[in-house]
Scaffold this motif. Structure first.
Motif, PDB file in Angstrom:
ATOM      1  N   GLU A 161      96.587 -19.383  57.102  1.00 53.91           N
ATOM      2  CA  GLU A 161      95.873 -19.720  55.864  1.00 53.91           C
ATOM      3  C   GLU A 161      96.452 -18.953  54.685  1.00 53.91           C
ATOM      4  O   GLU A 161      96.585 -19.479  53.586  1.00 53.91           O
ATOM      5  CB  GLU A 161      94.381 -19.441  56.007  1.00 53.91           C
ATOM      6  N   TYR A 162      96.790 -17.704  54.922  1.00 50.44           N
ATOM      7  CA  TYR A 162      97.420 -16.871  53.884  1.00 50.44           C
ATOM      8  C   TYR A 162      98.742 -17.503  53.456  1.00 50.44           C
ATOM      9  O   TYR A 162      99.008 -17.659  52.271  1.00 50.44           O
ATOM     10  CB  TYR A 162      97.642 -15.460  54.429  1.00 50.44           C
ATOM     11  N   GLU A 163      99.557 -17.864  54.417  1.00 46.73           N
ATOM     12  CA  GLU A 163     100.868 -18.445  54.100  1.00 46.73           C
ATOM     13  C   GLU A 163     100.731 -19.785  53.389  1.00 46.73           C
ATOM     14  O   GLU A 163     101.535 -20.099  52.509  1.00 46.73           O
ATOM     15  CB  GLU A 163     101.702 -18.568  55.366  1.00 46.73           C
TER      16      GLU A 163
ATOM     17  N   PRO B 125     101.969 -20.195  47.975  1.00 47.04           N
ATOM     18  CA  PRO B 125     102.632 -20.935  46.892  1.00 47.04           C
ATOM     19  C   PRO B 125     101.705 -21.193  45.700  1.00 47.04           C
ATOM     20  O   PRO B 125     102.120 -21.075  44.544  1.00 47.04           O
ATOM     21  CB  PRO B 125     103.075 -22.235  47.555  1.00 47.04           C
ATOM     22  N   THR B 126     100.446 -21.492  45.971  1.00 47.32           N
ATOM     23  CA  THR B 126      99.476 -21.732  44.901  1.00 47.32           C
ATOM     24  C   THR B 126      99.192 -20.445  44.145  1.00 47.32           C
ATOM     25  O   THR B 126      99.151 -20.433  42.907  1.00 47.32           O
ATOM     26  CB  THR B 126      98.172 -22.306  45.489  1.00 47.32           C
ATOM     27  N   VAL B 127      99.011 -19.357  44.866  1.00 50.40           N
ATOM     28  CA  VAL B 127      98.750 -18.060  44.243  1.00 50.40           C
ATOM     29  C   VAL B 127      99.947 -17.639  43.405  1.00 50.40           C
ATOM     30  O   VAL B 127      99.806 -17.195  42.262  1.00 50.40           O
ATOM     31  CB  VAL B 127      98.411 -16.990  45.306  1.00 50.40           C
TER      32      VAL B 127
ATOM     33  N   PHE C 170     100.145 -19.613  40.182  1.00 48.67           N
ATOM     34  CA  PHE C 170      99.113 -19.173  39.242  1.00 48.67           C
ATOM     35  C   PHE C 170      99.519 -17.855  38.580  1.00 48.67           C
ATOM     36  O   PHE C 170      99.387 -17.689  37.371  1.00 48.67           O
ATOM     37  CB  PHE C 170      97.773 -19.006  39.957  1.00 48.67           C
ATOM     38  N   LEU C 171     100.031 -16.915  39.373  1.00 49.07           N
ATOM     39  CA  LEU C 171     100.434 -15.621  38.820  1.00 49.07           C
ATOM     40  C   LEU C 171     101.584 -15.760  37.824  1.00 49.07           C
ATOM     41  O   LEU C 171     101.626 -15.044  36.816  1.00 49.07           O
ATOM     42  CB  LEU C 171     100.806 -14.659  39.943  1.00 49.07           C
ATOM     43  N   LYS C 172     102.489 -16.678  38.056  1.00 50.55           N
ATOM     44  CA  LYS C 172     103.588 -16.914  37.104  1.00 50.55           C
ATOM     45  C   LYS C 172     103.044 -17.454  35.780  1.00 50.55           C
ATOM     46  O   LYS C 172     103.493 -17.049  34.711  1.00 50.55           O
ATOM     47  CB  LYS C 172     104.613 -17.866  37.697  1.00 50.55           C
ATOM     48  N   LYS C 173     102.091 -18.350  35.854  1.00 50.35           N
ATOM     49  CA  LYS C 173     101.464 -18.880  34.646  1.00 50.35           C
ATOM     50  C   LYS C 173     100.759 -17.763  33.884  1.00 50.35           C
ATOM     51  O   LYS C 173     100.869 -17.661  32.659  1.00 50.35           O
ATOM     52  CB  LYS C 173     100.463 -19.978  34.995  1.00 50.35           C
ATOM     53  N   MET C 174     100.034 -16.951  34.638  1.00 50.10           N
ATOM     54  CA  MET C 174      99.316 -15.832  34.032  1.00 50.10           C
ATOM     55  C   MET C 174     100.300 -14.870  33.363  1.00 50.10           C
ATOM     56  O   MET C 174     100.090 -14.431  32.233  1.00 50.10           O
ATOM     57  CB  MET C 174      98.492 -15.118  35.096  1.00 50.10           C
TER      58      MET C 174
END
Length: 75
Positions: free
Chosen positions: A7-9, A13-15, A18-22
């Motif tokens: 589930e972590y893996e 990609p989504t996390v 999101f962090l790149k956008k942030m």
């Protein structure tokens, strides 16, 4: 309760996206608003994050980032 490593893996990609956008929104605001009054920085940061698609954001995180940018600290 333990988390399933698969589930972590699957979520990474989504996390990561999101962090790149942030990061882009925060970097834009640092570049243009360092040292400005907190309310101005807070508004600019919220807008930059929204424009980058980094929503939803925890309000306290935006508040703290805006404070740091306003004070010119932790960069």
């Amino acid at each position: 309760m333990t988390a399933d490593p698969s589930e972590y893996e699957k979520a990474m990609p989504t996390v990561s996206a999101f962090l790149k956008k942030m990061e882009r929104g925060v970097d834009r605001t640092w570049a243009t608003h360092t040292g400005r009054p907190y309310p101005t920085v807070r508004e600019a940061l919220a807008l930059a994050l929204e424009e980058e698609g980094a929503r939803p954001m925890v309000p306290q995180v935006v508040d703290e980032l805006a404070r740091q940018i306003s004070e010119g600290t932790n960069r």
